[in-house]
Design an enzyme around this catalytic site. Structure first.
Site, short mmCIF file in Angstrom:
data_model
loop_
_atom_site.label_atom_id
_atom_site.label_comp_id
_atom_site.label_asym_id
_atom_site.label_seq_id
_atom_site.Cartn_x
_atom_site.Cartn_y
_atom_site.Cartn_z
CG ASP A 132 -1.80 -1.09 1.40
OD1 ASP A 132 -2.17 -1.66 0.37
OD2 ASP A 132 -2.15 -1.42 2.55
N1 URA Z 1 -1.19 -5.92 3.93
C1 URA Z 1 -1.63 -4.65 3.98
O1 URA Z 1 -2.62 -4.36 4.60
N2 URA Z 1 -0.94 -3.72 3.30
C2 URA Z 1 0.18 -3.98 2.58
O2 URA Z 1 0.75 -3.07 1.99
C3 URA Z 1 0.62 -5.31 2.56
C4 URA Z 1 -0.09 -6.26 3.23
#
Ligand code: URA
Length: 241
Positions: free
Chosen positions: A102
């Site tokens: 993310d």
């Molecule tokens: N899980 C999440 O919530 N975000 C990420 O970036 C990777 C795994």
């Protein structure tokens, strides 16, 4: 083996769609023979020529990147935000991220121009462990940690068994640092798992991918994987899928 139109597009000759047109128009030869059908697959040793010009196949390259927070796991962004490939300006190959982290998540991300390798690692059957460290609001109870371990029902299915470790807690601030080891890659999985047990994730970092760690890297830094590491990752993915 890769699809002919993908090889042509990858070499920078044309978009995937335009490459399909080139094939249908009879302008593409493989090992001296015109190929007009779509869906033909070629191996690195096949000689591909478009309008008489040989298609140079890119050297496959493999990198590990310490993604900082505030960067998109993509090769371009419509809104002009920073993307992971902005950190690879000196690399001439057309690389892209293997999966995603993310915008607000930091940590270990792999990038490559080898589609077969990327698909192998991203295959849902893969059980390559990914270790995340999350700072969460509140202090999860032992029961809630057990729920994470057994699997949480999310809207897109139940999560597979996971491992958890409470690394530290701040009773005054009511926050905790928790290590969560999973091997799936559902969208925003870690954040949603914690939300499901009533703990908002304040900060998230991926610390490990299989046997690879961020050791020696600071946010924004990259390092090329050794041929041995690439081979080990293939073996790990093949073993578990
Ligand atoms: N899980 C999440 O919530 N975000 C990420 O970036 C990777 C795994």
């Amino acid at each position: 083996m890769e699809r002919l139109q993908k090889v042509i597009a990858h070499a920078g000759f044309a978009s995937r769609r335009k490459a399909e047109e080139l094939i249908v128009e009879g302008r593409v030869k493989v090992n001296g023979k015109v190929v007009k059908e779509l869906g033909v697959k070629v191996s690195p040793s096949d000689r591909v020529v478009v309008d008489g010009i040989p298609v140079e196949r890119e050297e496959p390259v493999y990198f590990m990147f310490y993604k900082p927070r505030g960067v998109i796991s993509s090769v371009k962004d419509d809104k002009g935000r920073k993307v992971v490939t902005d950190f690879f300006e000196n690399i001439e190959q057309r690389i892209y991220p293997v999966g995603r982290l993310d915008f607000d998540t930091s940590g270990l991300l792999l990038l490559t121009n080898d589609g077969e390798f990327a698909n192998l690692l991203m295959h849902p059957k893969n059980e390559i462990e990914k270790v995340y460290v999350a700072k969460v609001k509140g202090i999860p109870s032992r029961e809630n940690m057990k729920l994470l371990e057994r699997g949480i029902k999310l809207e897109d299915g139940k999560t597979a068994p996971a491992k958890t470790k409470l690394l530290s807690m701040d009773k005054k601030k009511q926050t905790a640092i928790v290590e969560l080891t999973i091997h799936e890659g559902k969208n925003r999985q870690v954040r949603r798992m914690f939300e499901a047990i009533g703990h908002e994730v304040m900060k998230l970092k991926r610390e490990r991918y299989g046997f690879l760690t961020l050791k020696g890297l600071t946010p924004g830094e990259i390092r090329e994987l050794s041929p041995h590491e690439v081979k080990q990752l293939r073996t790990l993915a093949n073993k578990s899928s």
